[in-house]
Design a protein around this motif. Sequence first.
Motif, PDB file in Angstrom:
ATOM      1  N   PRO A  50      25.371   1.361   4.464  1.00 24.06           N
ATOM      2  CA  PRO A  50      24.022   0.898   4.106  1.00 24.06           C
ATOM      3  C   PRO A  50      23.871   0.746   2.598  1.00 24.06           C
ATOM      4  CG  PRO A  50      24.004   3.220   4.783  1.00 24.06           C
ATOM      5  CD  PRO A  50      25.356   2.681   5.108  1.00 24.06           C
ATOM      6  N   VAL A  51      23.064  -0.236   2.189  1.00 26.35           N
ATOM      7  CA  VAL A  51      22.830  -0.456   0.759  1.00 26.35           C
ATOM      8  C   VAL A  51      22.046   0.727   0.197  1.00 26.35           C
ATOM      9  CG1 VAL A  51      21.717  -1.938  -0.948  1.00 26.35           C
ATOM     10  CG2 VAL A  51      22.895  -2.947   1.017  1.00 26.35           C
ATOM     11  N   HIS A  52      22.490   1.210  -0.941  1.00 28.22           N
ATOM     12  CA  HIS A  52      21.956   2.427  -1.563  1.00 28.22           C
ATOM     13  C   HIS A  52      21.490   2.093  -2.973  1.00 28.22           C
ATOM     14  CE1 HIS A  52      22.297   6.427  -3.517  1.00 28.22           C
ATOM     15  NE2 HIS A  52      22.219   6.960  -2.317  1.00 28.22           N
ATOM     16  N   LEU A  53      20.589   2.891  -3.488  1.00 20.49           N
ATOM     17  CA  LEU A  53      20.095   2.704  -4.845  1.00 20.49           C
ATOM     18  C   LEU A  53      21.230   2.529  -5.849  1.00 20.49           C
ATOM     19  CD1 LEU A  53      17.192   4.467  -6.584  1.00 20.49           C
ATOM     20  CD2 LEU A  53      19.449   4.896  -7.527  1.00 20.49           C
ATOM     21  N   ALA A  54      22.325   3.279  -5.693  1.00 21.01           N
ATOM     22  CA  ALA A  54      23.439   3.214  -6.647  1.00 21.01           C
ATOM     23  C   ALA A  54      24.236   1.924  -6.531  1.00 21.01           C
ATOM     24  CB  ALA A  54      24.361   4.423  -6.476  1.00 21.01           C
ATOM     25  N   ASP A  55      24.019   1.146  -5.465  1.00 18.42           N
ATOM     26  CA  ASP A  55      24.672  -0.165  -5.336  1.00 18.42           C
ATOM     27  C   ASP A  55      23.933  -1.239  -6.125  1.00 18.42           C
ATOM     28  OD1 ASP A  55      26.822   0.403  -3.446  1.00 18.42           O
ATOM     29  OD2 ASP A  55      25.244   0.700  -1.946  1.00 18.42           O
ATOM     30  N   LEU A  56      22.708  -0.943  -6.552  1.00 18.03           N
ATOM     31  CA  LEU A  56      21.822  -1.957  -7.110  1.00 18.03           C
ATOM     32  C   LEU A  56      21.650  -1.795  -8.609  1.00 18.03           C
ATOM     33  CD1 LEU A  56      19.005  -1.650  -4.388  1.00 18.03           C
ATOM     34  CD2 LEU A  56      20.916  -3.266  -4.399  1.00 18.03           C
ATOM     35  N   THR A  57      21.397  -2.913  -9.291  1.00 22.26           N
ATOM     36  CA  THR A  57      21.034  -2.858 -10.699  1.00 22.26           C
ATOM     37  C   THR A  57      19.589  -2.355 -10.792  1.00 22.26           C
ATOM     38  OG1 THR A  57      20.117  -5.092 -10.744  1.00 22.26           O
ATOM     39  CG2 THR A  57      22.504  -4.866 -11.155  1.00 22.26           C
ATOM     40  N   PRO A  58      19.149  -1.892 -11.976  1.00 27.21           N
ATOM     41  CA  PRO A  58      17.752  -1.458 -12.099  1.00 27.21           C
ATOM     42  C   PRO A  58      16.750  -2.511 -11.646  1.00 27.21           C
ATOM     43  CG  PRO A  58      19.000  -0.688 -13.987  1.00 27.21           C
ATOM     44  CD  PRO A  58      19.924  -1.558 -13.189  1.00 27.21           C
ATOM     45  N   ALA A  59      17.007  -3.784 -11.972  1.00 29.26           N
ATOM     46  CA  ALA A  59      16.093  -4.848 -11.545  1.00 29.26           C
ATOM     47  C   ALA A  59      16.093  -5.003 -10.026  1.00 29.26           C
ATOM     48  CB  ALA A  59      16.476  -6.170 -12.201  1.00 29.26           C
ATOM     49  N   GLU A  60      17.272  -4.904  -9.423  1.00 23.78           N
ATOM     50  CA  GLU A  60      17.366  -5.012  -7.960  1.00 23.78           C
ATOM     51  C   GLU A  60      16.681  -3.840  -7.274  1.00 23.78           C
ATOM     52  OE1 GLU A  60      21.617  -7.466  -7.650  1.00 23.78           O
ATOM     53  OE2 GLU A  60      21.602  -5.263  -7.694  1.00 23.78           O
ATOM     54  N   ARG A  61      16.725  -2.674  -7.895  1.00 24.48           N
ATOM     55  CA  ARG A  61      16.043  -1.503  -7.324  1.00 24.48           C
ATOM     56  C   ARG A  61      14.540  -1.734  -7.263  1.00 24.48           C
ATOM     57  NH1 ARG A  61      19.265   2.686 -11.295  1.00 24.48           N
ATOM     58  NH2 ARG A  61      21.367   2.190 -10.534  1.00 24.48           N
ATOM     59  N   VAL A  62      14.004  -2.297  -8.332  1.00 25.17           N
ATOM     60  CA  VAL A  62      12.567  -2.590  -8.373  1.00 25.17           C
ATOM     61  C   VAL A  62      12.190  -3.544  -7.241  1.00 25.17           C
ATOM     62  CG1 VAL A  62      10.746  -3.711  -9.715  1.00 25.17           C
ATOM     63  CG2 VAL A  62      12.318  -2.110 -10.837  1.00 25.17           C
ATOM     64  N   GLU A  63      12.978  -4.602  -7.065  1.00 23.88           N
ATOM     65  CA  GLU A  63      12.684  -5.590  -6.018  1.00 23.88           C
ATOM     66  C   GLU A  63      12.783  -4.962  -4.630  1.00 23.88           C
ATOM     67  OE1 GLU A  63      11.440  -8.657  -6.459  1.00 23.88           O
ATOM     68  OE2 GLU A  63      11.342  -7.914  -8.531  1.00 23.88           O
ATOM     69  N   LYS A  64      13.757  -4.096  -4.435  1.00 18.30           N
ATOM     70  CA  LYS A  64      13.935  -3.449  -3.116  1.00 18.30           C
ATOM     71  C   LYS A  64      12.744  -2.535  -2.814  1.00 18.30           C
ATOM     72  CE  LYS A  64      16.364  -2.245   0.597  1.00 18.30           C
ATOM     73  NZ  LYS A  64      17.513  -1.320   0.535  1.00 18.30           N
ATOM     74  N   VAL A  65      12.266  -1.811  -3.819  1.00 23.09           N
ATOM     75  CA  VAL A  65      11.114  -0.938  -3.619  1.00 23.09           C
ATOM     76  C   VAL A  65       9.875  -1.764  -3.266  1.00 23.09           C
ATOM     77  CG1 VAL A  65       9.484   0.575  -4.833  1.00 23.09           C
ATOM     78  CG2 VAL A  65      11.929   1.017  -4.989  1.00 23.09           C
ATOM     79  N   LYS A  66       9.731  -2.894  -3.928  1.00 19.25           N
ATOM     80  CA  LYS A  66       8.595  -3.774  -3.630  1.00 19.25           C
ATOM     81  C   LYS A  66       8.688  -4.299  -2.192  1.00 19.25           C
ATOM     82  CE  LYS A  66       7.647  -5.424  -8.338  1.00 19.25           C
ATOM     83  NZ  LYS A  66       7.684  -6.604  -9.247  1.00 19.25           N
ATOM     84  N   GLU A  67       9.908  -4.615  -1.742  1.00 23.02           N
ATOM     85  CA  GLU A  67      10.099  -5.065  -0.356  1.00 23.02           C
ATOM     86  C   GLU A  67       9.655  -4.003   0.637  1.00 23.02           C
ATOM     87  OE1 GLU A  67      14.144  -6.201   0.283  1.00 23.02           O
ATOM     88  OE2 GLU A  67      14.151  -7.679  -1.337  1.00 23.02           O
TER      89      GLU A  67
END
Length: 417
Positions: A50-67
Amino acid sequence: MSDTPASARSGAPAKRTAQVRPATEGWTQKKDAEGRPLLQFASPKRGKPPVHLADLTPAERVEKVKELGLPGFRAKQLATHYFTHYTSDPAHMTDLPAGQRDELVAGMLPPLLTEVRRLETDRGDTIKFLWRLHDGALVESVLMRYPGRITLCVSSQAGCGMNCPFCATGQAGLTRNMSTAEIVEQIVRANRLIAEGGLGGKKADDHSMERVSNIVFMGMGEPLANYKRVMDAVRVMIAPQPEGLGMSARGITVSTVGLVPAINKLADEDIPVTFALSLHAPDDQLRDELIPVNSRWKVDEALDAARGYFEKTGRRVSIEYALIKDMNDHPWRADLLAEKLNARGRGWVHVNPIPLNPTPGSIWTASEKDVQDEFVRRLNDAGIPTTLRDTRGKEIDGACGQLVATTEDEAAAAAMA
């Protein structure tokens, strides 16, 4: 450059010593259609973790949280919990809204590693972890406290595709590449254990930080065969907290058995990690048998790439050399290694001979102490800084080349499923 011993070229009488040839014991080495040791560079297709916070850039983390229906600033709060407090437990995240906390953590910090077993030695200063990944694959990491530092040996692949006959990890071949987050999670879990007091006690005069300070990519796998995920993991390691682990690139060692194009790529990354080449033989005749990837890139090509890494980064290269009785520990091989290193300049390299972890009755056993000392002396006398490396964790099969999922490990993992 010739691989002929210097004594033979000079006409001096060469001392006759035994020459043991590499051979597998207790397992059959996988071969290709031409009968050569099979090399696996590509990861077998398996279900992705599963995709994890550590797989994502800081910008991608923000977008995932918004999703997930929350404001973007929650991403930084999650990162702070994970990279600074080393927790994935929503109960500890009281700054997150209680009604959405569990859903947010499940979406951003899914479980990646299940601890199957933990073995300790050296008075609790060395701990080997056996982890089960989401798909049942098993990997290991080894945590070691030294005066002034705490080192974690991490895995980058489940299994290994390099098929070296003396390495336990490569016997079963490559199961799959590990994800960026699976690599990082090994460090976070180790840091959590340290914070809870689980790694012995440090001496009164040791003022080092109580978290992992040094990483060596010398666990399961060939790191440069999983290049992108390893480098993404390194970027997370060195990113300042709370966006990453806030580690020093100079405390991270990336090793390889000699994937030359990837070494050249690493030199262009502009990240000053320590680079280590697992050489184990200075002559192609032996290294072809000992390190099958030598059939692709020969000793001189690997050394040229290592020298290139030094020239690009200014970082001194480490040469790893497992000393194996009557196989690669001959005095003339020490002389040849020194000759090849010195031919590429001075001050760019350091040699780490490692006594092989012995198995009773095996051809794969450590050199005699006087042979080890002579090998080291010859290199030092030739102006090559050389240090016999301390091997930790032999009693728990946690030392170099011993990391492998045994049938006992597999049974323990199956019992937890």
